[in-house]
Design an enzyme around this catalytic site. Structure first.
Site, PDB file in Angstrom:
ATOM      1  N   ASN A 129     -15.232  12.182   2.445  1.00 32.98           N
ATOM      2  CA  ASN A 129     -14.802  11.636   1.160  1.00 32.98           C
ATOM      3  C   ASN A 129     -13.912  12.579   0.369  1.00 32.98           C
ATOM      4  O   ASN A 129     -13.144  12.137  -0.471  1.00 32.98           O
ATOM      5  CB  ASN A 129     -16.039  11.278   0.321  1.00 32.98           C
ATOM      6  CG  ASN A 129     -15.677  10.902  -1.101  1.00 32.98           C
ATOM      7  OD1 ASN A 129     -15.063   9.868  -1.353  1.00 32.98           O
ATOM      8  ND2 ASN A 129     -16.039  11.764  -2.050  1.00 32.98           N
ATOM      9  N   SER A 183      -7.496   4.736   1.007  1.00 31.81           N
ATOM     10  CA  SER A 183      -6.958   4.145  -0.220  1.00 31.81           C
ATOM     11  C   SER A 183      -5.939   3.075   0.138  1.00 31.81           C
ATOM     12  O   SER A 183      -5.260   3.172   1.161  1.00 31.81           O
ATOM     13  CB  SER A 183      -6.285   5.219  -1.075  1.00 31.81           C
ATOM     14  OG  SER A 183      -5.563   4.636  -2.143  1.00 31.81           O
ATOM     15  N   TYR A 196       0.150  11.794  -1.191  1.00 31.71           N
ATOM     16  CA  TYR A 196      -1.105  11.046  -1.172  1.00 31.71           C
ATOM     17  C   TYR A 196      -1.005   9.833  -0.249  1.00 31.71           C
ATOM     18  O   TYR A 196      -1.878   9.589   0.588  1.00 31.71           O
ATOM     19  CB  TYR A 196      -1.458  10.603  -2.589  1.00 31.71           C
ATOM     20  CG  TYR A 196      -2.820   9.952  -2.702  1.00 31.71           C
ATOM     21  CD1 TYR A 196      -3.975  10.717  -2.649  1.00 31.71           C
ATOM     22  CD2 TYR A 196      -2.947   8.574  -2.884  1.00 31.71           C
ATOM     23  CE1 TYR A 196      -5.229  10.130  -2.760  1.00 31.71           C
ATOM     24  CE2 TYR A 196      -4.180   7.979  -3.000  1.00 31.71           C
ATOM     25  CZ  TYR A 196      -5.324   8.759  -2.938  1.00 31.71           C
ATOM     26  OH  TYR A 196      -6.553   8.170  -3.037  1.00 31.71           O
TER      27      TYR A 196
END
Length: 304
Positions: A129, A183, A196
């Protein structure tokens, strides 16, 4: 650059923003499935706060032995105390082991897994995570090439890789589960968020290989929902106008990960694939399972 919400493709199922009946953790806490995670050993990297904390707490409340990993000893100790307090009334035998480590350092994670096996003898679930997001306030050529870009790749890709590298041989022995928190940014073109977005795209691909090379281990990448936490998983710069819509609960990803890793095999058809915690899991199974399997959906693919 526009700060409007990015256009992202989703499965046409009900969007969920909090725990719902189909993924309720209560049966694992005190109901008919309360023995499911008993004697199971769970490793949560990035488990001291935010989404990771919620995941670790749910496993502990379900009776599992939980190992939480973070770089910072103070937040680890606080998280451990909170988890034990939360589980004390219902799970007096709950055990939480807090280990300080940097997920981007392979030696650190090698030692973490070695300590887990030495102490408990096996590992049943590993959740990767830990992540950072960066500032999202400048073009990638305008920032520092390491601190503003490559460091994000090291934490978000190398970190999960390190967890997978050392955990998978142990998970193979137990027929366990590997979960990487990804994500929806993996498929969105978000201004100034290249590091990201690229890192999450790479993470999805890594888990596809995880499932391919370790087929006895159920492996998932999961978008946890749009959640604002104190963890540096979004950005330090100006927030986009759409960020106030980030109203999903921390309990949503924790509940769905509990369901995916309960060993029942019901959702193993999603192994090696990307899914969103916002997607109603029952509808995904009922309406999309056949297509997902036969058409090999929810994986990285070049489509023309």
């Amino acid at each position: 650059m526009s700060s409007a919400p990015p256009v992202i493709k989703n499965l046409p199922v009900t969007n969920r923003h909090d725990v719902y009946d189909a993924i309720s953790p209560e049966p694992y806490f005190s109901g008919s499935f309360s023995s499911t995670f008993r004697n199971k050993v769970i490793l949560v990297a990035g488990g001291s706060k935010g989404i990771g904390y919620s995941i670790a707490s749910f496993y502990a409340r379900a009776g599992a032995t939980v190992i939480i990993v973070s770089r910072y000893r103070n937040t680890l100790d606080e998280a451990k105390a909170r988890i034990l307090t939360e589980t004390g009334s219902s799970r007096t035998s709950a055990e939480v082991l807090a280990l300080a480590a940097d997920v981007s350092d392979p030696k650190d994670i090698e030692q973490v897994v070695a300590k887990v096996i030495e102490k408990y003898g096996h590992l049943d679930v590993a959740v990767a995570n830990a992540a950072i997001g960066g500032s999202w306030d400048k073009r990638f050529t305008e920032g520092d090439p390491y601190n503003d870009w490559w460091k994000i790749m090291e934490v978000n890709v190398r970190g999960p890789y390190n967890v997978a590298h050392y955990a998978l041989p142990q998970l193979e022995k137990t027929g366990g589960s590997f979960v990487a928190v990804s994500s929806l940014a993996c498929q969105a073109s978000l201004p100034f968020a290249s590091a990201y977005s690229v890192s999450k795209s790479a993470l999805n691909r890594l888990v596809e290989y995880t499932a391919m090379e370790y087929p006895s281990v159920r492996s998932f990448t999961i978008h946890p929902g749009r959640i604002l936490t104190q963890a540096p998983t979004l950005r330090a710069g100006p927030a986009p106008k759409w960020e106030p819509t980030a109203s999903d609960t921390l309990q949503l990803p924790a509940a769905i990960i509990l369901k995916l890793t309960d060993g029942s095999g019901r959702f193993d058809f999603l192994s090696g694939r990307f899914l969103s915690a916002n997607w109603d899991l029952e509808e995904v199974e009922r309406d999309w399972k056949k297509d997902i399997v036969e058409k090999d959906m929810l994986v990285t693919r070049f489509v023309v």
